[in-house]
Design an enzyme around this catalytic site. Structure first.
Site, PDB file in Angstrom:
ATOM      1  N   HIS A   1       0.823  -1.212   0.000  1.00 33.61           N
ATOM      2  CA  HIS A   1       0.000   0.000   0.000  1.00 33.61           C
ATOM      3  C   HIS A   1       0.857   1.264   0.000  1.00 33.61           C
ATOM      4  O   HIS A   1       1.811   1.393   0.763  1.00 33.61           O
ATOM      5  CB  HIS A   1      -1.031   0.002   1.129  1.00 33.61           C
ATOM      6  CG  HIS A   1      -0.487   0.007   2.523  1.00 33.61           C
ATOM      7  ND1 HIS A   1      -0.147   1.171   3.191  1.00 33.61           N
ATOM      8  CD2 HIS A   1      -0.271  -0.994   3.406  1.00 33.61           C
ATOM      9  CE1 HIS A   1       0.262   0.885   4.409  1.00 33.61           C
ATOM     10  NE2 HIS A   1       0.198  -0.423   4.570  1.00 33.61           N
TER      11      HIS A   1
ATOM     12  N   GLU B   1      -4.949   1.863   2.422  1.00 30.62           N
ATOM     13  CA  GLU B   1      -5.055   0.687   3.280  1.00 30.62           C
ATOM     14  C   GLU B   1      -5.193   1.078   4.746  1.00 30.62           C
ATOM     15  O   GLU B   1      -5.926   0.448   5.508  1.00 30.62           O
ATOM     16  CB  GLU B   1      -3.819  -0.210   3.104  1.00 30.62           C
ATOM     17  CG  GLU B   1      -3.895  -1.546   3.830  1.00 30.62           C
ATOM     18  CD  GLU B   1      -3.410  -1.510   5.273  1.00 30.62           C
ATOM     19  OE1 GLU B   1      -3.662  -2.467   6.003  1.00 30.62           O
ATOM     20  OE2 GLU B   1      -2.775  -0.500   5.673  1.00 30.62           O
ATOM     21  N   GLU B   2      -4.499   2.147   5.140  1.00 30.94           N
ATOM     22  CA  GLU B   2      -4.411   2.476   6.558  1.00 30.94           C
ATOM     23  C   GLU B   2      -5.740   2.905   7.177  1.00 30.94           C
ATOM     24  O   GLU B   2      -6.032   2.564   8.312  1.00 30.94           O
ATOM     25  CB  GLU B   2      -3.359   3.576   6.786  1.00 30.94           C
ATOM     26  CG  GLU B   2      -1.929   3.152   6.498  1.00 30.94           C
ATOM     27  CD  GLU B   2      -1.398   2.132   7.490  1.00 30.94           C
ATOM     28  OE1 GLU B   2      -2.155   1.666   8.353  1.00 30.94           O
ATOM     29  OE2 GLU B   2      -0.208   1.793   7.385  1.00 30.94           O
TER      30      GLU B   2
ATOM     31  N   HIS C   1       3.306   2.577  12.696  1.00 33.90           N
ATOM     32  CA  HIS C   1       2.424   3.720  12.913  1.00 33.90           C
ATOM     33  C   HIS C   1       3.028   4.793  13.819  1.00 33.90           C
ATOM     34  O   HIS C   1       2.291   5.611  14.392  1.00 33.90           O
ATOM     35  CB  HIS C   1       1.081   3.271  13.497  1.00 33.90           C
ATOM     36  CG  HIS C   1       0.281   2.393  12.602  1.00 33.90           C
ATOM     37  ND1 HIS C   1      -0.941   1.878  12.965  1.00 33.90           N
ATOM     38  CD2 HIS C   1       0.518   1.927  11.348  1.00 33.90           C
ATOM     39  CE1 HIS C   1      -1.430   1.138  11.985  1.00 33.90           C
ATOM     40  NE2 HIS C   1      -0.539   1.148  10.991  1.00 33.90           N
TER      41      HIS C   1
END
Length: 475
Positions: free
Chosen positions: A284, A330-331, A430
């Site tokens: 992604h 995607e996140e 993250h």
């Protein structure tokens, strides 16, 4: 020896010689792939540019837009048969000013702690939010407290990752629900805010963001949600034991901006025998905004691009059409993966294999497979080809979030996920330390070579259900 036995022996000998020759050819091809990746690889240089010159790539951001433009241009330079952009609408959320938080103890003592807004959260009021805190170890414990013990307070979710689990993604899955659904459940009981322990094994001062959801809560009921660093979480927990009446303050100015148009980036090498059967390799393109997204998922992006470059570099012409798909969003939405699957279905495209790299750029250990017994047993027969490169972990299980939607519309598709050593992954996941300097060049290149080798073998030996078998093109 009678004639029948002689014929059987001859056939067996021919088959055996042929199988040996195939195995030798496969071994040589895999060796060439690794040699090319480790001596002339492009993945690390690509990641350097993506991370350091473009930077974070949150959906809807300028960084995401620049990444789309640049990766498309690089795939075009690689000389693929087709390169194009696939439009997709994505949510745009901005963090705003840097978040601030502190614990207010006895005698007005203030101790600052690191926090960051969870992706999709609403902001606090401009003056911030100050309230008492109730600590819980998860959503079930919260529900057991009831509204009378939660209303008007900040809920502090403090369940850590399970250190006993060797497979760290299993540990992640064991506590990420409090990050994703914690604010929604706390708001239902009248909480005014949520603080969530960062989902990492590391004890440090890096708060880890991630997606969260309010479900169908109306906007007026939504409460601000933030992650607190693990050191901050430990301090807050200890402070609460000493003074259950302490106050916690935090201030966030994040904002949801609706939807904007973005793109999946797609490149293809057309198959020489089965051009209408597709194999996908992807990662992604979007990332969170605190670091530059080198491990999550810049590594997967450049490794996927490198798969097609390596095939061309070693002179391999795939039988099936091979696509690299750099998915957007995607996140915080999975819009890119769903869009790709929707369009593939609308066009009647049949996908037989998909491989995703979204577990960081660390040393590859193997793959996980979502497939039937026939194909899984075929994969296990390749172990000897991978053993010289220390690839040994072939397991049944999940594959990747972005390729998952393909399963619903492609009967018999084989899904796979690259599985690197995961022990350091959640140190960076993250967080602001997900940066280029945390990626090792050789580990990244080994991952790209390992992916390419699997795609090569799948292209030659994948077991397709009868209804998916297509006659080869006559030369």
């Amino acid at each position: 020896m009678n004639k029948v036995l002689k014929n059987i022996f001859t056939v067996a000998l021919v088959v055996g010689v042929s199988a040996f020759a195939k195995a030798q050819n496969d071994s040589i091809t895999v060796r060439n792939i690794y040699t090319e990746a480790l001596t002339k690889g492009q993945s690390y240089q690509w990641l350097d540019h993506l991370s350091n010159d473009i930077g974070s790539r949150l959906s809807g951001s300028l960084g995401a837009e620049r990444a789309v433009t640049w990766t498309k241009a690089e795939l075009e330079k690689a000389g693929l048969d087709k390169v194009w952009l696939q439009p997709v609408m994505v949510p745009k959320w901005i963090r705003g000013e840097a978040e601030r938080a502190h614990i207010e103890g006895e005698n007005a003592r203030i101790t600052s702690v690191p926090i960051c807004a969870l992706g999709g959260s609403v902001a606090t009021k401009s003056v911030g939010l100050r309230a008492n805190v109730v600590e819980v170890m998860g959503i079930e414990e919260l529900k057991a407290l009831g509204e009378e013990n939660v209303k008007g307070k900040i809920v502090f979710y403090n369940r850590p990752m399970n250190d006993e689990l060797i497979r760290t993604f299993q540990a992640y899955g064991g506590c990420v629900d409090q990050r994703y659904a914690g604010a929604m459940e706390a708001a239902k009981l009248g909480a005014v805010g949520v603080i969530v322990r960062s989902v990492t094994h590391s004890i440090d001062d890096y708060p880890h963001t991630g997606s969260m959801s309010y479900g169908d809560l109306p906007a007026s009921k939504r409460i601000p949600a933030a992650a607190i660093s693990t050191k901050g979480a430990n301090l807050l927990s200890t402070s609460l034991k000493l003074n259950p009446e302490l106050k916690f303050f935090y201030k966030m100015s994040c904002k949801n901006m609706g939807e904007v148009e973005s793109y999946n980036v797609i490149g293809e090498i057309t198959g020489s025998e089965f051009p209408n059967k597709y194999m996908v390799i992807g990662g992604h393109l979007d990332s969170w905004d605190l670091g530059d997204g080198s491990h999550d998922d810049g590594a997967g992006v450049v490794q996927s691009m490198e798969v097609l470059r390596l095939m061309k570099a070693v002179g391999y012409k795939p039988k099936h059409s091979i696509r690299v798909v750099l998915f957007m969003n995607e996140e915080n939405g999975l819009r890119g993966g769903r869009k790709y699957a929707e369009e593939a279905k609308a066009k009647g495209e049949q996908h037989i294999f998909a491989l995703e790299s979204d577990s960081g750029g660390f040393t590859p250990r193997g793959f996980s497979f979502d497939t039937d017994d026939r194909n899984y047993n075929e994969v296990l027969s390749w172990k000897s080809l991978f053993e010289p490169y220390l690839i040994h972990d072939f397991t049944r299980g999940g594959s990747g979030a972005d390729i998952g939607p393909l399963k619903a519309t492609n009967d018999g598709i084989v899904l796979a996920g690259l599985r690197p050593d995961s022990q350091r992954y959640f140190d960076h996941h993250h967080a602001a330390n997900d940066t280029f300097d945390a990626v090792n060049k050789r580990e990244l290149e080994l991952g790209a070579a390992t992916m390419t080798s699997l795609v090569y073998l799948m292209d030659n030996y994948i077991q397709k259900p009868a209804k998916l078998i297509q006659a080869p093109i006559k030369q």
